[in-house]
Design a protein around this motif. Structure first.
Motif, mmCIF file in Angstrom:
data_model
loop_
_atom_site.group_PDB
_atom_site.id
_atom_site.type_symbol
_atom_site.label_atom_id
_atom_site.label_comp_id
_atom_site.label_asym_id
_atom_site.label_seq_id
_atom_site.Cartn_x
_atom_site.Cartn_y
_atom_site.Cartn_z
ATOM 1 N N SER A 149 -42.248 -7.222 -2.979
ATOM 2 C CA SER A 149 -43.129 -6.316 -3.722
ATOM 3 C C SER A 149 -43.995 -5.500 -2.781
ATOM 4 O O SER A 149 -44.214 -4.302 -2.989
ATOM 5 C CB SER A 149 -44.000 -7.113 -4.690
ATOM 6 O OG SER A 149 -43.221 -7.733 -5.689
ATOM 7 N N TYR A 208 -35.447 -5.884 -5.093
ATOM 8 C CA TYR A 208 -36.189 -4.790 -5.722
ATOM 9 C C TYR A 208 -35.268 -4.026 -6.659
ATOM 10 O O TYR A 208 -34.126 -3.712 -6.312
ATOM 11 C CB TYR A 208 -36.735 -3.836 -4.657
ATOM 12 C CG TYR A 208 -37.356 -2.587 -5.230
ATOM 13 C CD1 TYR A 208 -38.618 -2.629 -5.804
ATOM 14 C CD2 TYR A 208 -36.663 -1.380 -5.214
ATOM 15 C CE1 TYR A 208 -39.184 -1.481 -6.354
ATOM 16 C CE2 TYR A 208 -37.229 -0.229 -5.754
ATOM 17 C CZ TYR A 208 -38.488 -0.287 -6.322
ATOM 18 O OH TYR A 208 -39.050 0.841 -6.864
ATOM 19 N N GLY A 240 -39.779 -3.179 -10.265
ATOM 20 C CA GLY A 240 -40.397 -3.919 -9.183
ATOM 21 C C GLY A 240 -39.475 -4.978 -8.612
ATOM 22 O O GLY A 240 -38.244 -4.883 -8.693
ATOM 23 N N GLU A 283 -43.979 -5.501 -13.119
ATOM 24 C CA GLU A 283 -42.706 -6.134 -12.765
ATOM 25 C C GLU A 283 -42.196 -7.031 -13.892
ATOM 26 O O GLU A 283 -42.981 -7.569 -14.686
ATOM 27 C CB GLU A 283 -42.867 -6.916 -11.471
ATOM 28 C CG GLU A 283 -43.246 -6.012 -10.291
ATOM 29 C CD GLU A 283 -43.477 -6.756 -9.001
ATOM 30 O OE1 GLU A 283 -42.833 -6.399 -8.001
ATOM 31 O OE2 GLU A 283 -44.307 -7.687 -8.987
ATOM 32 N N TYR A 331 -48.185 -9.452 -12.782
ATOM 33 C CA TYR A 331 -47.479 -8.605 -11.817
ATOM 34 C C TYR A 331 -47.568 -7.108 -12.093
ATOM 35 O O TYR A 331 -46.560 -6.428 -12.223
ATOM 36 C CB TYR A 331 -46.009 -9.025 -11.744
ATOM 37 C CG TYR A 331 -45.751 -10.342 -11.038
ATOM 38 C CD1 TYR A 331 -46.643 -10.854 -10.105
ATOM 39 C CD2 TYR A 331 -44.598 -11.070 -11.307
ATOM 40 C CE1 TYR A 331 -46.401 -12.052 -9.457
ATOM 41 C CE2 TYR A 331 -44.338 -12.280 -10.659
ATOM 42 C CZ TYR A 331 -45.243 -12.763 -9.747
ATOM 43 O OH TYR A 331 -44.992 -13.950 -9.099
#
Length: 440
Positions: free
Chosen positions: A39, A89, A94, A319, A331
């Motif tokens: 991330s 990713y 994300g 995410e 997230y």
């Protein structure tokens, strides 16, 4: 010779037993390191070296060895050579930890995003704000207060102070700028909660209804309402301990579908009588949100079209887990200015640039103390009713996250104050007091 073999066998058994006993810890340690690295590099656009030195440098995470594959857009972490975890990713979603090899090449849906507005001044767009000097602001005292927050021990990364919709102070640590995306951790919970306020304003949901969980229909848990979940007052069991093998650590680093873990928990109390902070509850709420839509694509788009991009938080990336659910507990990445916009939305009672996203009544609801929370918590929002910050107003409320992420909303003072960092070492009460004193 036989004695030596016995000793070697005995030592081997000790090593094997030790590895087996610590395997879950190694799994989570490597998982945290790989996920955070992926991330940091691919969402926040930092380097492996920077992340290792600054973000993954605390015990026991610093025992993991990280690698990044820029071409594949993945990161892996080895826990002292005994176990390796991988995170990938995915554009628009994300980074996420993989659980098997097939996860790497699986197809996925991504949210549709709107283009940022670089013509309209901040906060309603992303252009530079029109300069405004307030005669009632002591800028010398304000800047001194903000600068004090950046002492090395505090590990502050960003601070933004907004008064009457205008930035009056802003500062960043070395290596960070107004364009830097920073993980909000549990500030994401307030994003998740707000989506219920938006749906309620649209007449599509009533938070006082029973939680629509099939597994609860035939037992006492059927009495739990969405309201109870928003207030984290369901009475369900949950262990929110980030320093051990707990419910939250297993959910974030070992689960494919993070919306399910809280569903399977038994009662340890009663709804509306047993406040217990739970990231599992927020991810359950994310699952409930998903079920409000006919398709997965509609769910993915809603978060952005009705809130995030709607108010110009265009840097934000929330995410998802491997099952395509937004990890609403933890997230969301965004610039400090975009986190500030979220605070301004609440300060302006749900109205953004002339349009209502939710109502003043929702703000009152979300900032009403939850029973048994000692005035600390509302509906996915932290409160100061219990005077955690004694020199700040009692009606101040905030979006808070792990390692000292904060967006404070002070309605009476027309202030939104953002602090983002890596520790909770900073004296936030003193910081808030100094900012308030800057207003004459």
């Amino acid at each position: 010779m036989k004695v030596s073999k016995r000793i070697l066998l005995f030592l081997s058994l000790i090593i094997i037993i030790t590895v087996i006993y610590n395997y879950p810890k190694l799994n989570i340690m490597a998982g945290y390191s790989a996920k955070n690295m992926a991330s940091s590099v691919f969402v926040a656009e930092r380097t492996l070296e920077f992340t290792d030195i600054n973000d993954n440098n605390f015990s026991p995470i610093n025992l993991a060895s990280d690698k990044v594959n820029l071409e594949e857009k993945s990161a892996s972490a080895s826990a002292i050579g005994l176990l390796t975890r991988k995170a990938i990713y995915r554009e628009g979603l994300g980074s996420v930890l993989t659980l098997d090899k097939e996860d790497v090449n699986k197809k996925f849906l991504a949210p549709k995003r709107t283009k940022p507005d670089y013509k309209t001044p901040f906060p309603f767009g992303n252009a530079d704000q029109k300069d405004t000097v307030f005669t009632n602001v002591d800028y010398t005292h304000l800047n001194k207060t903000v600068s004090a927050l950046f002492k090395d021990v505090n590990k502050t990364r960003a601070a933004v102070v907004i008064y009457k919709n205008k930035i009056i102070a802003e500062k960043y640590a070395n290596g960070f700028t107004k364009e830097s995306k920073i993980l909000g951790w549990s500030m994401t919970k307030s994003i998740t909660g707000t989506l219920f306020g938006i749906l309620q304003y649209q007449g599509k949901i009533n938070v006082q209804d029973k939680a629509p969980i099939v597994e609860w229909e035939n037992d006492a848990r059927s009495e739990i309402t969405i309201h109870n979940l928003l207030q984290m007052n369901s009475g369900l069991e949950w262990d929110e301990d980030y320093n051990s093998i707990s419910d939250v650590s297993k959910m974030l680093f070992l689960e494919r579908d993070m919306t399910q873990q809280q569903i399977n928990k038994p009662f340890v109390g009663k709804p509306n009588e047993t406040w217990n902070y739970s990231s599992g509850t927020t991810n359950l709420l994310s699952g409930i949100l998903r079920n409000q839509f006919k398709t997965h694509q509609e769910y993915l788009d809603f978060w952005y079209t009705n809130l995030i991009d709607k108010i110009g938080m265009n840097s934000m990336v929330v995410e998802t887990d491997l099952s395509g659910n937004y990890v609403g507990s933890s997230y969301a990445w965004a610039t400090p200015r975009d986190w500030a916009k979220f605070g301004l939305l609440y300060l302006n009672n749900g109205k953004w640039n002339g349009e209502n996203l939710f109502t003043k009544q929702w703000v009152k609801y979300a900032t009403t103390p939850t029973p048994t929370s000692e005035g600390w918590y509302g509906a996915q929002i932290w409160l100061n009713d219990g005077k955690r910050y004694p020199d700040a107003p009692k009606n101040m409320y905030s979006f808070n996250g792990y390692q000292g992420q904060n967006v404070f909303v002070l309605p009476d003072q027309e202030l939104v104050i953002v602090r983002m960092g890596l520790t909770k070492n900073a004296d936030i009460n003193l910081f808030l007091k100094g900012v308030i004193e800057s207003l004459k």
